[in-house]
Design a protein around this motif. Sequence first.
Motif, PDB file in Angstrom:
ATOM      1  N   GLU A   1       0.806  -1.073  -0.075  1.00 43.48           N
ATOM      2  CA  GLU A   1      -0.036  -0.121  -0.188  1.00 43.48           C
ATOM      3  C   GLU A   1       1.005   1.155   0.126  1.00 43.48           C
ATOM      4  O   GLU A   1       0.461   2.220  -0.459  1.00 43.48           O
ATOM      5  N   LYS A   2       2.166   1.180   0.606  1.00 42.01           N
ATOM      6  CA  LYS A   2       2.882   2.561   0.760  1.00 42.01           C
ATOM      7  C   LYS A   2       4.279   2.121   0.998  1.00 42.01           C
ATOM      8  O   LYS A   2       4.639   0.996   1.311  1.00 42.01           O
ATOM      9  N   VAL A   3       5.099   2.925   0.202  1.00 41.47           N
ATOM     10  CA  VAL A   3       6.576   2.580   0.196  1.00 41.47           C
ATOM     11  C   VAL A   3       7.331   3.869   0.926  1.00 41.47           C
ATOM     12  O   VAL A   3       6.927   5.051   0.903  1.00 41.47           O
ATOM     13  N   VAL A   4       7.928   3.434   2.092  1.00 44.81           N
ATOM     14  CA  VAL A   4       8.666   4.534   3.051  1.00 44.81           C
ATOM     15  C   VAL A   4      10.136   4.730   2.384  1.00 44.81           C
ATOM     16  O   VAL A   4      10.937   3.591   2.225  1.00 44.81           O
ATOM     17  N   LYS A   5      10.428   5.944   2.199  1.00 47.35           N
ATOM     18  CA  LYS A   5      11.901   6.203   1.943  1.00 47.35           C
ATOM     19  C   LYS A   5      12.497   7.223   2.786  1.00 47.35           C
ATOM     20  O   LYS A   5      12.019   7.847   3.693  1.00 47.35           O
ATOM     21  N   ASP A   6      14.132   7.077   2.630  1.00 51.62           N
ATOM     22  CA  ASP A   6      14.842   7.693   3.483  1.00 51.62           C
ATOM     23  C   ASP A   6      15.174   8.922   2.682  1.00 51.62           C
ATOM     24  O   ASP A   6      14.535   9.429   1.439  1.00 51.62           O
ATOM     25  N   ALA A   7      16.017   9.947   3.425  1.00 49.22           N
ATOM     26  CA  ALA A   7      16.137  11.412   2.730  1.00 49.22           C
ATOM     27  C   ALA A   7      16.563  11.204   1.115  1.00 49.22           C
ATOM     28  O   ALA A   7      16.285  12.004   0.325  1.00 49.22           O
TER      29      ALA A   7
ATOM     30  N   GLY B   1      15.989   8.979  -0.953  1.00 52.71           N
ATOM     31  CA  GLY B   1      15.109   8.368  -1.730  1.00 52.71           C
ATOM     32  C   GLY B   1      15.288   6.794  -1.718  1.00 52.71           C
ATOM     33  O   GLY B   1      14.831   6.076  -2.643  1.00 52.71           O
ATOM     34  N   ALA B   2      16.068   6.204  -0.936  1.00 50.69           N
ATOM     35  CA  ALA B   2      16.167   4.845  -1.229  1.00 50.69           C
ATOM     36  C   ALA B   2      15.036   4.328  -0.239  1.00 50.69           C
ATOM     37  O   ALA B   2      14.557   4.753   0.865  1.00 50.69           O
ATOM     38  N   VAL B   3      14.597   2.993  -0.452  1.00 55.90           N
ATOM     39  CA  VAL B   3      13.389   2.311   0.089  1.00 55.90           C
ATOM     40  C   VAL B   3      13.657   1.891   1.422  1.00 55.90           C
ATOM     41  O   VAL B   3      14.703   0.976   1.369  1.00 55.90           O
ATOM     42  N   THR B   4      13.072   2.186   2.397  1.00 60.43           N
ATOM     43  CA  THR B   4      13.355   1.681   3.716  1.00 60.43           C
ATOM     44  C   THR B   4      12.619   0.840   4.267  1.00 60.43           C
ATOM     45  O   THR B   4      12.818  -0.288   5.035  1.00 60.43           O
ATOM     46  N   GLU B   5      11.176   0.687   3.972  1.00 64.24           N
ATOM     47  CA  GLU B   5      10.313   0.036   4.386  1.00 64.24           C
ATOM     48  C   GLU B   5       8.925   0.083   3.356  1.00 64.24           C
ATOM     49  O   GLU B   5       8.947   0.898   2.739  1.00 64.24           O
TER      50      GLU B   5
END
Length: 564
Positions: free
Chosen positions: A425-431, A433-437
């Motif tokens: 449902e959702k992609v979490v990224k760091d500053a 822009g890399a996917v973290t979760e």
Amino acid sequence: MENNTETPAVRTNFIHELIDRDNASGRFQGRVHTRFPPEPNGYLHIGHATSIILNSGIAKHYGGKFNLRFDDTNPSKEEQEYVDSIIEDVRWLGGEFEDRLFFASDYFQRMYDWAVELIKKGKAYVCDLTPDQVREHRGAPGEPGKDSPYRNRSAEENLDLFERMRKGEFPDGSRTLRAKIDMAHPNLNMRDPVMYRILHAEHHRQGKKWCVYPMYDWAHGLEDSIEGITHSICTLEFEDHRPLYDWYLDQLGVYHPQQIEFARRTLGNTITSKRKLLELVKDGHVEGWDDPRMPTVSGLRRRGYTASSLRAFCDEVGISRVPGVSDIWVLENALRGELNRTAPRAMAVLRPLKVVLTNYPEDKSEEMEAVNNPEDASAGTRKVPFCREIYIERDDFMEVPAKKFFRMTPGQEVRLRAAYIVKCEKVVKDAAGAVTEVHCSYDPATRGGDAPDGRKIKGTIHWVSARHALPARVRLYDALFTVRDPEAVPEGHDYKENLNPSSLETLDGAMLEPSLKDAAPGSRFQFERLGYFFADPKDSRPGAPVFNRTVTLKDSWAKLEKKQ
Ligand code: ATP
Ligand code: MG
């Protein structure tokens, strides 16, 4: 030891035909007795394994005997470490030599006495030519050699000189004992070959007792004869030496085995020269003789190969008189077939990406039931814990999916093996822009992985519960050399330039399902979708496992060949 029970049926080959003929004629009274005669100057490699499996397999096939004999006639390069490793490897491969472990050096006195006998018969002489002069006198193919000026010494003089050679009166290289055959013989091996050389060196078993050492051709037939070997199987380069093998035994009138030659078999993308393997070890290109990338028997064992798979490989490749190179995938396939049947399954995530199931209760956990081996119902099932946060393989997620990507991607359902169907449902990224979760929802109606409404889910991926995961080190291997024939290099170049810089990848953040906590060092698993893995017998500890990938699930060589 392990895995020595499964012996594939021996495929018959031309050597069997020769033995059958000897058995039919009663030449050796129906006896079959073979041997494996390594020089203890290195660790055994896959080529030697071929020879061990062939020789011990023939003995087993005919109800005969198999000897392990160290051909330790060359004092300078031999070491106890090699003797020990060879014994271990031969046993592991299933070479059953029982109490028949011999050392050629134990026969030195008998060989010496036989040499004296040949001198007395006028069939051997002491020669004072230097090694260079001996070579010059030898002539060339199609061009006769020259007699040594010492060829016609009297038997008395030869006996005296030979005895003084033995007593240590002369320096290294100053004299040799040579067979008196024919300096014009079309076969260069028959042109008065050297039988003994002077070498003031310490022997690993004989100490300083000897300072004359027998040459291979003189010694080998005598060793075979002493042990009552019937079929002395060796590699093709000894074919031209067979007349000499026969000549020595005939002159002495002693028991006479049959030498039979077959072609060496090598493996693509590796080397099987002991000298070069030693160089790789000494120069630190690998971590030791048993580095899992090495084509040594100890390396293959530590990689996770089984002895039975090596026997299956030899049977598959067969024996012939034509030299050949086998592809590594043939070896790998021999192992895959076996491990598919025998290795329990487990889930492991090598490069973890965290997935949060947002609609799964935070404090809940469940035990999912996973099949231990779909090929073997008797292996049963096991419980694998599941909870709100899990790890999946980074590769199994793509924010922007490639064509035909059926694994995890936004908006698409995917099955977690033995658990639930989930949807990103959702992609979490760091500053940066890399996917973290990745956040997903799960469908509680799909416990076990199947949708009750029968909707089609194309992708199934593996996972490990984050809360229960066991961190581990996992080592992935690629071929040690990037080219099929690493030794074929242009002048001025070195085979080491063909070393594969990425033959080893060590992953320290792998996450394993908790059942692997107690994996015994030396045990094998299929990590689902990743390959077959072996708990390293040296580095792995219960609670802190280290796994070597033995082989991937599918043949990845086609890909590699395309790259070349
Ligand atoms: P070297 O004599 O140069 O040290 P080697 O590989 O011949 O090296 P040995 O210890 O003499 O080593 O070999 C023991 C036995 O293994 C010999 O009978 C030899 O013919 C056999 N052997 C060695 N390499 C292979 C191979 N690639 N395929 C089959 N048999 C082999
Ligand atoms: Mg050899």
